[in-house]
Structures are given as C-alpha cells and as structure tokens.
Scaffold this motif. Structure first.
Motif, PDB file in Angstrom:
ATOM      1  N   GLN B  61     -17.412  20.822 -22.858  1.00  0.00           N
ATOM      2  CA  GLN B  61     -17.333  19.555 -22.135  1.00  0.00           C
ATOM      3  C   GLN B  61     -17.198  18.379 -23.103  1.00  0.00           C
ATOM      4  O   GLN B  61     -16.465  17.426 -22.822  1.00  0.00           O
ATOM      5  CB  GLN B  61     -18.613  19.357 -21.299  1.00  0.00           C
ATOM      6  CG  GLN B  61     -18.904  20.473 -20.310  1.00  0.00           C
ATOM      7  CD  GLN B  61     -17.918  20.515 -19.186  1.00  0.00           C
ATOM      8  OE1 GLN B  61     -17.535  19.488 -18.627  1.00  0.00           O
ATOM      9  NE2 GLN B  61     -17.460  21.714 -18.863  1.00  0.00           N
ATOM     10  N   TYR B  62     -17.950  18.445 -24.195  1.00  0.00           N
ATOM     11  CA  TYR B  62     -17.975  17.349 -25.142  1.00  0.00           C
ATOM     12  C   TYR B  62     -17.872  17.866 -26.573  1.00  0.00           C
ATOM     13  O   TYR B  62     -18.242  19.002 -26.866  1.00  0.00           O
ATOM     14  CB  TYR B  62     -19.272  16.532 -24.997  1.00  0.00           C
ATOM     15  CG  TYR B  62     -19.171  15.457 -23.942  1.00  0.00           C
ATOM     16  CD1 TYR B  62     -19.287  15.786 -22.596  1.00  0.00           C
ATOM     17  CD2 TYR B  62     -18.944  14.126 -24.289  1.00  0.00           C
ATOM     18  CE1 TYR B  62     -19.174  14.815 -21.622  1.00  0.00           C
ATOM     19  CE2 TYR B  62     -18.832  13.143 -23.315  1.00  0.00           C
ATOM     20  CZ  TYR B  62     -18.946  13.500 -21.987  1.00  0.00           C
ATOM     21  OH  TYR B  62     -18.831  12.529 -21.012  1.00  0.00           O
ATOM     22  N   MET B  63     -17.354  16.947 -27.439  1.00  0.00           N
ATOM     23  CA  MET B  63     -17.300  17.238 -28.879  1.00  0.00           C
ATOM     24  C   MET B  63     -18.151  16.204 -29.603  1.00  0.00           C
ATOM     25  O   MET B  63     -18.129  15.016 -29.230  1.00  0.00           O
ATOM     26  CB  MET B  63     -15.864  17.126 -29.404  1.00  0.00           C
ATOM     27  CG  MET B  63     -14.876  18.036 -28.726  1.00  0.00           C
ATOM     28  SD  MET B  63     -13.224  17.866 -29.427  1.00  0.00           S
ATOM     29  CE  MET B  63     -12.778  16.212 -28.872  1.00  0.00           C
ATOM     30  N   VAL B  64     -18.842  16.654 -30.628  1.00  0.00           N
ATOM     31  CA  VAL B  64     -19.530  15.726 -31.541  1.00  0.00           C
ATOM     32  C   VAL B  64     -18.875  15.920 -32.898  1.00  0.00           C
ATOM     33  O   VAL B  64     -18.915  17.012 -33.460  1.00  0.00           O
ATOM     34  CB  VAL B  64     -21.041  16.031 -31.617  1.00  0.00           C
ATOM     35  CG1 VAL B  64     -21.692  15.144 -32.667  1.00  0.00           C
ATOM     36  CG2 VAL B  64     -21.693  15.835 -30.262  1.00  0.00           C
ATOM     37  N   ILE B  65     -18.238  14.871 -33.384  1.00  0.00           N
ATOM     38  CA  ILE B  65     -17.428  14.993 -34.612  1.00  0.00           C
ATOM     39  C   ILE B  65     -18.184  14.380 -35.770  1.00  0.00           C
ATOM     40  O   ILE B  65     -18.579  13.203 -35.728  1.00  0.00           O
ATOM     41  CB  ILE B  65     -16.065  14.306 -34.430  1.00  0.00           C
ATOM     42  CG1 ILE B  65     -15.356  14.912 -33.215  1.00  0.00           C
ATOM     43  CG2 ILE B  65     -15.206  14.464 -35.684  1.00  0.00           C
ATOM     44  CD1 ILE B  65     -14.212  14.087 -32.693  1.00  0.00           C
ATOM     45  N   GLU B  66     -18.356  15.176 -36.790  1.00  0.00           N
ATOM     46  CA  GLU B  66     -19.136  14.793 -37.963  1.00  0.00           C
ATOM     47  C   GLU B  66     -18.158  14.556 -39.121  1.00  0.00           C
ATOM     48  O   GLU B  66     -17.503  15.485 -39.582  1.00  0.00           O
ATOM     49  CB  GLU B  66     -20.066  15.983 -38.266  1.00  0.00           C
ATOM     50  CG  GLU B  66     -21.152  15.793 -39.249  1.00  0.00           C
ATOM     51  CD  GLU B  66     -21.894  17.115 -39.511  1.00  0.00           C
ATOM     52  OE1 GLU B  66     -21.808  18.062 -38.706  1.00  0.00           O
ATOM     53  OE2 GLU B  66     -22.553  17.200 -40.557  1.00  0.00           O
ATOM     54  N   HIS B  97     -18.313  19.755 -33.492  1.00  0.00           N
ATOM     55  CA  HIS B  97     -19.265  20.584 -32.739  1.00  0.00           C
ATOM     56  C   HIS B  97     -18.904  20.534 -31.258  1.00  0.00           C
ATOM     57  O   HIS B  97     -18.534  19.473 -30.747  1.00  0.00           O
ATOM     58  CB  HIS B  97     -20.694  20.059 -32.916  1.00  0.00           C
ATOM     59  CG  HIS B  97     -21.141  19.988 -34.347  1.00  0.00           C
ATOM     60  ND1 HIS B  97     -21.622  21.089 -35.025  1.00  0.00           N
ATOM     61  CD2 HIS B  97     -21.179  18.948 -35.212  1.00  0.00           C
ATOM     62  CE1 HIS B  97     -21.938  20.721 -36.262  1.00  0.00           C
ATOM     63  NE2 HIS B  97     -21.682  19.438 -36.408  1.00  0.00           N
ATOM     64  N   PHE B  98     -19.050  21.645 -30.573  1.00  0.00           N
ATOM     65  CA  PHE B  98     -18.700  21.715 -29.153  1.00  0.00           C
ATOM     66  C   PHE B  98     -19.935  22.018 -28.314  1.00  0.00           C
ATOM     67  O   PHE B  98     -20.761  22.850 -28.688  1.00  0.00           O
ATOM     68  CB  PHE B  98     -17.646  22.808 -28.914  1.00  0.00           C
ATOM     69  CG  PHE B  98     -16.368  22.568 -29.673  1.00  0.00           C
ATOM     70  CD1 PHE B  98     -16.202  23.070 -30.951  1.00  0.00           C
ATOM     71  CD2 PHE B  98     -15.344  21.828 -29.105  1.00  0.00           C
ATOM     72  CE1 PHE B  98     -15.029  22.836 -31.656  1.00  0.00           C
ATOM     73  CE2 PHE B  98     -14.165  21.596 -29.804  1.00  0.00           C
ATOM     74  CZ  PHE B  98     -14.010  22.095 -31.089  1.00  0.00           C
ATOM     75  N   PHE B  99     -20.022  21.324 -27.160  1.00  0.00           N
ATOM     76  CA  PHE B  99     -21.132  21.543 -26.242  1.00  0.00           C
ATOM     77  C   PHE B  99     -20.578  21.758 -24.845  1.00  0.00           C
ATOM     78  O   PHE B  99     -19.605  21.100 -24.451  1.00  0.00           O
ATOM     79  CB  PHE B  99     -22.059  20.310 -26.211  1.00  0.00           C
ATOM     80  CG  PHE B  99     -22.804  20.078 -27.501  1.00  0.00           C
ATOM     81  CD1 PHE B  99     -22.203  19.429 -28.565  1.00  0.00           C
ATOM     82  CD2 PHE B  99     -24.115  20.506 -27.635  1.00  0.00           C
ATOM     83  CE1 PHE B  99     -22.887  19.219 -29.750  1.00  0.00           C
ATOM     84  CE2 PHE B  99     -24.814  20.299 -28.820  1.00  0.00           C
ATOM     85  CZ  PHE B  99     -24.200  19.652 -29.879  1.00  0.00           C
ATOM     86  N   ASN B 100     -21.221  22.644 -24.059  1.00  0.00           N
ATOM     87  CA  ASN B 100     -20.758  22.816 -22.685  1.00  0.00           C
ATOM     88  C   ASN B 100     -21.643  22.038 -21.715  1.00  0.00           C
ATOM     89  O   ASN B 100     -21.903  22.476 -20.597  1.00  0.00           O
ATOM     90  CB  ASN B 100     -20.648  24.298 -22.297  1.00  0.00           C
ATOM     91  CG  ASN B 100     -21.989  24.995 -22.247  1.00  0.00           C
ATOM     92  OD1 ASN B 100     -23.037  24.379 -22.464  1.00  0.00           O
ATOM     93  ND2 ASN B 100     -21.970  26.280 -21.944  1.00  0.00           N
ATOM     94  N   THR B 101     -22.077  20.866 -22.191  1.00  0.00           N
ATOM     95  CA  THR B 101     -22.832  19.961 -21.338  1.00  0.00           C
ATOM     96  C   THR B 101     -22.428  18.533 -21.697  1.00  0.00           C
ATOM     97  O   THR B 101     -21.747  18.300 -22.695  1.00  0.00           O
ATOM     98  CB  THR B 101     -24.347  20.165 -21.534  1.00  0.00           C
ATOM     99  OG1 THR B 101     -25.048  19.429 -20.522  1.00  0.00           O
ATOM    100  CG2 THR B 101     -24.804  19.678 -22.895  1.00  0.00           C
ATOM    101  N   THR B 102     -22.833  17.577 -20.875  1.00  0.00           N
ATOM    102  CA  THR B 102     -22.529  16.174 -21.171  1.00  0.00           C
ATOM    103  C   THR B 102     -23.359  15.706 -22.356  1.00  0.00           C
ATOM    104  O   THR B 102     -24.558  15.982 -22.438  1.00  0.00           O
ATOM    105  CB  THR B 102     -22.848  15.310 -19.940  1.00  0.00           C
ATOM    106  OG1 THR B 102     -22.029  15.765 -18.848  1.00  0.00           O
ATOM    107  CG2 THR B 102     -22.546  13.847 -20.214  1.00  0.00           C
ATOM    108  N   VAL B 103     -22.710  15.014 -23.264  1.00  0.00           N
ATOM    109  CA  VAL B 103     -23.394  14.479 -24.446  1.00  0.00           C
ATOM    110  C   VAL B 103     -23.160  12.977 -24.491  1.00  0.00           C
ATOM    111  O   VAL B 103     -22.025  12.511 -24.433  1.00  0.00           O
ATOM    112  CB  VAL B 103     -22.873  15.137 -25.745  1.00  0.00           C
ATOM    113  CG1 VAL B 103     -23.613  14.562 -26.957  1.00  0.00           C
ATOM    114  CG2 VAL B 103     -23.032  16.642 -25.708  1.00  0.00           C
TER     115      VAL B 103
END
Lengths: 71, 518
Positions: B61-66, B97-103
């Motif tokens: 759902q969301y990506m966190v890019i470092e 980083h990938f998450f299958n929830t809202t971030v």
C-alpha cells in the motif's frame, strides 16, 4: 510409555497400515516361484536398460562445460 | 507526499513516504542516470509492480524511501570498479521499504519510537525492501521481499531455499524469510554470477560456506573470460567457471545434462531429490531471444507439489516428483520467485516465453546442484537401485494391488530424518532403535507410497563410496506377515533378481534385503 508420550505430543499419528486396504478384492500375497515368461524377461531387460541409461547421465561433454551463460 | 528530514553528522537522512502506485514506484526506482520513463520499460518494473501489487501479489500500500543508504553489497562493487571511473558515481544508495498498510508520518514516527498502541500490527505489515543503486539502468540492488506464501499460504507450495534475514529499519530489527535478489549490473556480474550470489545467500547460513559479493564471485570463477578477453566488464561465465566459483565458496557441484535438453521429469526428480538440503539449485536455461536463443542462469528456491495420491498400477515406474507442477526461481532479468510452468516433455513456460513475440518455449540445458562436499553419492546411484527394487516388488505385487508403487527419492540431514520418525506409526522398539542409531550426517531415503501411505522406506549412506554396499536400513510400515511372505519370495527367486540390483556388491545388497525382511 515412550510411545504414549509421543502420541500425546503428536495426537495425529496415523494408525498402522493394513495390507487389505491396498489389495484388490479376493487377492492375497504369496511367495511364489517366478515364471520367466517372455513378458517377465522383457520387463527385467527393460529395467536393466533404464539403469544403464542412468549411468550415461553422468557424462557431460567438454563443449557443454565451455558454453557461456551470458544473458 | 510527506517529507521529513534529520541532520546527522553532515549526512542528510531523508525519509519519504509515498503511496505505492505505478508512477511513485517508477520515481522511487529512478536515479540521476535512469529516469522514470526508462524504469517503466524495464522487465523488472513490470514484474515488481505485479509482485507487490494487489492482484495475487503482496498487496503493498505504501513505500517508505530511505535516502543515503549504505548497501554493503554495492559498496564492495563500488570500491572495486565504480570508484575508478572518471564519472563520479555516488556510493550511497536508496532503500525502498514496502508496507501493506497505510503509513503516515505520524504513524511511522510513533512506530519508530515504540509509542504505537499496537506496534506488532504495524511492523507485521512490513513486506521487505529493494535497494536502488546509483548506476545507469541496472538499478535493482539487494532486494529482500516476502515470498508468495506470506500473503496466500498454500500447503502445496514449498519454498525450501529460503533463509531468515534480519532487517534493521530505523532502530527496529525485523525478520523476513526470503531469498535475496538483485539484477546483474552487466559490469561486475552477468546472470551466472547473480544466480550464484542468490544461491550463496542461503548456502552461507552454513558456517563452512562463504557469501561473497558479485564481483568476488566473478573473480572466483576465472582470471579472464572464456574467450581470453578481460574478465570485467563481465560477459558471462561458462558452466565450468560457474562450478569453479561455487567451489571457491566452499561447496562442490554436480552438473546434470541431457541431449537435446534436460527433460521436465528429470528436472522435477532432481529438484525433489536435493531440495531437503535447502541449497537453491541453479538451472542453465535456453531462452528465446529475438530470432534465436541465448543461455541464461536462474536460481530455483521453491516448487508447487501436490501430496502423494492414489495411482492405478501402470507399466512405467511412478515418481512422487511428477507431482511438481510449478517451480519458483530468481531470474535476474525479471525478479524474485518467478513462476515457471512445465509444458510437455522438455518445454518450460517462463517470462522469457511469455514476452517473446512467438512465445517460443524455454528449455533446460544444465542443472547445477551446489552441495556440501561430504555428499558423495549421486541421485542416479540411488535411482539405479530403486529401479531394481521396483522391478522386484512390481512382480511380487502384480495383479494384486489397487495402487501403483510411487517412489520418492530424497537426500536429507539424518537429524531431520530422525525428527520425522517421531510422528510416524512404527513399533516402539524399532523407533527407538532408529532414533538411537548412529547415522551419517547425510542420508538418501527412497520412500515407497501406495495411495497416500508410505509403505516402506530404504535409507542409504550419502557420504560413502558408490562402489560399496551403501544401504543402511529398510523401514517397513506394512504388517509383519507381509514382510515374511516377501522374504520367502526373494529367497525363492534370488537367482533371477540378484542381477537387477547394482552390479557391484549385488550379493551384499540382496543379503541386506533378506536380513531386513527377516
């Protein structure tokens, strides 16, 4: 006692097998003298041929060893 | 888009949160040398979009890019090659980083600080990461993503070539069961090196095997290319060089081949047989490319296999390996856990086939099995014996049984074999004897099934010499009365049957059979 403890830990251990579950109706197993009919000889010869084929799989050619895997 | 940044020792650590969609994903994978438009036409982009997507994928759902991430793997290659280029290639990567929830920024901050009401829910939505390298075109670096079973667990899917990775995310240690992937950079590594690298990621969990960077693996393979030209930029490795690189990492190789191609049945037998050791297996495949074909290497780490089932008796020997109907492999030109299906006797359906205008098939030319050096007995040594046993037993059971004998040949750690015995219905005395018995570290087992039940099992010492009588035990699961009848049958017909077993030591093998049945 050990088996009982194992059964408690693994309650789904299957029951021992019964040969009757695998036999066709009215069939029984027996220790008979095998008759070497043409069919039986052919079956055994084919088995030996298949075994020989397995030994050939061990041989890899120089050409194969030098093929470049490049994609 | 949420942005926030911290200043730390002159390095600006920027973390960006993005919705996972096509454009954002292309932007995330891009760098100064590779624009999003170029990313979108890569096979990897299409593959990862589906793999991470919500149509049977991981449902990211969301990506966190470092930003400004140091990838140890890339750093090795940077220090060896890119640092010497006139072009000022950066040494910092970015990690997505990938998450299958809202971030959201607030949610992420709380998760990092440990002040969330239910932190487990947040971190359990973590799917893994992709490192983006700061080089032209071949940007996909060290990648660890969850496998298919994490989102859609199917019991027939067996991923035997995975390991646990500890992933450190903003002070938190997460664990993912997967196998690392990266695409070849075409400079320090071509497909063969990358395939070996993925394999070593799992094999190196054993302390005797060394995980090396792609550049080190290529150097291990040879000093110069097969045609005499320089090793770097690397244009590929020969089968011999692949085996050399594997050897220099502490393993040995068995190379299997057939003409004109390895049959699908044989591929299934080998994967089925060697998978319990847990080392991914390398397939050299001939893929359709343009008007011709090229050779490519992939790393198989899993397969889909249905359990034993009832088969009517038939003339040809039956194998449990035939129940494998799909394999999962890391293909560095597409992505991790690529689905590969079997077609007819020798054809595979791979993404290469799917993407080809005429959908020409893919074929296996070689199977390279990396093994621990103590494993000396080959699969063929055991199948040779099993074919002889099957012939004898088929004649014994002929026209009397409802189901065919189905054989399952596998190599195992003896410690795992013993663990398996604990949940099997066997006489207590026999079970204790086997559990207390000293066994070689590796054993081959040839199990025979009728219907869904294992009826007997032969074990062999995998560390012995093939010219010796290597049978260790016969475990009989049928009633003892049948054992006695079979013993009598073998005694009566010994002169006929002895010749169908292994040529050397045939007398000892027959004595072993009679001894175990008495």
């Amino acid at each position: 006692m050990l088996l009982q403890k194992i059964m408690e830990k693994n309650p789904t251990m299957p029951e021992k097998l019964q040969m009757v579950d695998f036999l066709i109706p009215n069939a029984t197993l027996s220790a008979f003298d095998l008759e070497l009919t043409d069919e039986t000889k052919k079956f055994l010869d084919e088995t030996r041929q298949q075994q020989e084929e397995l030994l050939k799989l061990k041989q890899i050619s120089d050409e194969q060893l030098r093929m470049v895997v490049q994609l | 888009m949420n942005n926030f940044a911290w200043l730390f020792n002159f390095k600006l650590l920027q973390v960006t949160i993005q919705v996972f969609d096509e454009q954002n994903f292309a932007d995330a994978l891009s760098n100064a040398y590779t624009k999003p438009e170029a990313i979108k036409i890569k096979n990897h982009f299409q593959y990862f979009k589906d793999y991470l997507g919500n149509g049977g994928g991981l449902n990211a759902q969301y990506m966190v890019i470092e930003e400004n991430y140091i990838s140890k793997d890339y750093l090795h290659d940077y220090a060896t090659y890119y640092a010497f280029c006139f072009e000022n290639y950066p040494k910092f990567c970015k990690r997505i980083h990938f998450f299958n929830t809202t971030v959201t920024a607030e949610l992420l901050n709380k998760a990092i600080l440990g002040t969330l009401d239910s932190p487990v829910d947040f971190w359990s939505s973590y799917l893994g990461f992709i490192v983006v390298k700061p080089i032209p075109t071949t940007v996909i670096g060290f990648t660890v993503l969850k496998d298919y079973n994490s989102s859609n667990n199917k019991i027939d899917r067996h991923f035997w070539g995975l390991r646990y990775y500890k992933v450190h995310v903003f002070g938190h240690e997460l664990e993912i069961n997967s196998l690392a992937f990266q695409e070849q950079d075409t400079v320090l590594a071509a497909c063969a090196t990358t395939a070996i690298w993925s394999m070593l990621n799992k094999a190196s969990t054993d302390s005797h095997t060394i995980l090396k960077s792609p550049n080190q693996i290529t150097r291990d393979a040879a000093n110069i290319s097969s045609d005499g030209s320089r090793l770097f930029p690397n244009k590929g490795l020969s089968v011999l060089q692949i085996c050399q690189a594997i050897f220099n990492s502490g393993l040995v190789s068995e190379v299997k081949t057939m003409q004109p191609s390895v049959t699908n049945l044989y591929t299934k037998k080998i994967l089925n047989a060697y998978s319990p050791i847990g080392i991914p297996i390398i397939l050299v495949i001939k893929v359709p490319e343009g008007i011709g074909h090229g050779l490519h290497a992939i790393t198989v780490s899993g397969y889909n296999q249905s359990p034993p089932s009832a088969i009517a008796p038939k003339p040809d020997i039956s194998w449990h390996a035939e129940n494998i109907d799909r394999i999962y492999a890391h293909d560095d030109q597409f992505g991790p856990f690529v689905r590969i299906n079997f077609k007819d006797d020798i054809d595979l359906i791979t993404p290469w086939t799917d993407n080809h205008p005429q959908h020409l098939p893919t074929n296996v030319t070689n199977i390279i099995i990396p093994l621990y050096p103590k494993i000396r007995i080959t699969y063929e040594d055991i199948e040779f014996i099993v074919r002889g046993l099957d012939a004898i037993l088929s004649l014994f059971f002929k026209n009397k049984i409802k189901y065919d004998l189905v054989w399952d040949i596998k190599i195992q750690f003896s410690e795992n074999f013993k663990k398996g015995l604990l949940s099997i219905a066997l006489d207590e005395e026999k079970k204790l004897t086997l559990l207390k018995k000293s066994m070689p570290k590796y054993i081959w087992s040839a199990s025979c099934y009728m219907d869904t039940s294992k009826v007997f099992e032969f074990t062999f010492d995998a560390t012995d010499v093939s010219s010796n009588m290597i049978a260790e035990d016969l475990i009989w699961y049928l009633p003892d009365t049948e054992k006695e009848i079979l013993h009598e049958y073998l005694t009566r017909n010994r002169s006929i049957f002895e010749s169908t077993l292994i040529k050397k030591q045939r007398q000892h093998y027959y004595e072993f059979l009679l001894n175990r049945l008495s």
